[in-house]
Enzyme design. Sequence first.
Site, short mmCIF file in Angstrom:
data_model
loop_
_atom_site.label_atom_id
_atom_site.label_comp_id
_atom_site.label_asym_id
_atom_site.label_seq_id
_atom_site.Cartn_x
_atom_site.Cartn_y
_atom_site.Cartn_z
N ASP A 157 0.84 -1.10 0.24
CA ASP A 157 -0.12 0.04 0.02
C ASP A 157 0.94 1.33 0.05
OD1 ASP A 157 -2.64 1.47 1.03
OD2 ASP A 157 -0.95 2.26 1.97
N GLY A 158 0.59 2.19 -0.69
CA GLY A 158 1.39 3.40 -1.07
C GLY A 158 1.58 4.19 0.37
N ASP B 50 -0.69 7.19 -9.43
CA ASP B 50 -1.61 6.80 -10.67
C ASP B 50 -2.39 5.91 -10.02
OD1 ASP B 50 -0.90 4.76 -13.55
OD2 ASP B 50 -2.81 6.08 -12.76
N SER B 51 -3.48 6.28 -9.10
CA SER B 51 -4.23 5.33 -8.34
C SER B 51 -5.55 5.25 -9.03
CB SER B 51 -4.42 5.83 -6.86
OG SER B 51 -5.58 6.91 -6.89
N1 SAM Z 1 -4.91 5.19 -14.48
C1 SAM Z 1 -5.77 4.75 -13.89
C2 SAM Z 1 -6.93 5.69 -13.30
O1 SAM Z 1 -6.65 6.99 -13.39
O2 SAM Z 1 -7.95 5.42 -12.85
C3 SAM Z 1 -5.29 3.88 -12.85
C4 SAM Z 1 -4.57 2.78 -13.56
S1 SAM Z 1 -3.45 1.84 -12.14
C5 SAM Z 1 -3.99 0.09 -12.73
C6 SAM Z 1 -4.30 1.93 -10.36
C7 SAM Z 1 -3.74 1.22 -9.62
O3 SAM Z 1 -3.71 1.67 -8.23
C8 SAM Z 1 -4.29 -0.42 -9.28
O4 SAM Z 1 -3.41 -1.20 -10.01
C9 SAM Z 1 -4.35 -0.52 -7.96
O5 SAM Z 1 -4.27 -1.75 -7.59
C10 SAM Z 1 -3.44 0.43 -7.18
N2 SAM Z 1 -3.66 1.01 -5.98
C11 SAM Z 1 -5.01 1.47 -5.56
N3 SAM Z 1 -4.88 1.67 -4.11
C12 SAM Z 1 -3.42 1.66 -3.95
C13 SAM Z 1 -2.90 1.74 -2.69
N4 SAM Z 1 -3.56 2.27 -1.61
N5 SAM Z 1 -1.46 1.66 -2.77
C14 SAM Z 1 -0.91 1.10 -3.99
N6 SAM Z 1 -1.47 1.07 -4.96
C15 SAM Z 1 -2.88 1.21 -5.12
#
Ligand code: SAM
Length: 279
Positions: free
Chosen positions: A138-139, A156-157
């Site tokens: 988790d970030g 980029d979440s």
């Molecule tokens: N471009 C897309 C958008 O604008 O909605 C996002 C694409 S990228 C695949 C989003 C990623 O964020 C996902 O793979 C998800 O698993 C990751 N993610 C969501 N919450 C997170 C967190 N708390 N920490 C790390 N990664 C996370």
Amino acid sequence: MTYNFFEKDQFSPINYNYSDVVEIYNEKSQFQKIQVLEHPFFGRMLVLDGIIQLTTKDEFFYHEMLVHPAMITHPHPREAIIIGGGDGGCVREVLKHPEIDSVTLVEMDIRVIEVCQEFFPMISAGINDQRVKIVSQDGLEYLENGSFAFDVVIVDSTDPIGPAKRLFSERFYSLIEKNLNIDGVFVTQSESLFFHLPHVIKVQQNLKNLFKMSYCYTQALSTYAGNWWTFSIASKLIDPRKVLRQVDGNFRYYSPEVHMRAFLPDSIQNALVSGKLDW
Ligand code: SAM
């Protein structure tokens, strides 16, 4: 066998319907449903929990516009971190900058990375670069449990629901500010200026409280609900609206002119930050 994919986006007042779709992969990871679809116009699509994350037709607009304004603003970006971004699109764009020594990719769901390496090789190929360090975590936890000195931080979440919600919090932004170098630059995707205005206002106000300079810039994105997508950028030293150096990075859309024109006019930026913007 084709079917109608009805995007279930709980964070949007409308939902999009894509006809003639073929599903070529699906799984339930520890964190979310992951699907790979094919569409006659948009090409291959990555879908997480029913929401489109990218399409091979238009992903470059998003990844170039999320990454390059921050990377160009930093005078010599060597250490970058991408939080989320498991599809590899941001990694691909960051690696177009020759100064880069290391890119840390902090993606909570390793299965997103692995699925994108299998089904989206043109987008995820940069993940195999020896300068890329993958952290499956988790970030917010990652930043809480370490002390770093990044030049550029890129978030980029997924949308601010579920595990991504904390990536839009004041706590998270203050951790970013602490782990950025003196000339550091931070940028995050921050949802639609039309559909998610209160959310964008909150992000902008949080950044204004923490950084010397912070602004909103936008890009039309046809596959994200509300189309008028925002990026919130903050800098400790250099004004991100000015393009002080050029990189010949074989970009399909980004350019210094696109960079400067993407920012909101002062009147709208000021109304946004003061919370007076209302539409
Ligand atoms: N471009 C897309 C958008 O604008 O909605 C996002 C694409 S990228 C695949 C989003 C990623 O964020 C996902 O793979 C998800 O698993 C990751 N993610 C969501 N919450 C997170 C967190 N708390 N920490 C790390 N990664 C996370």
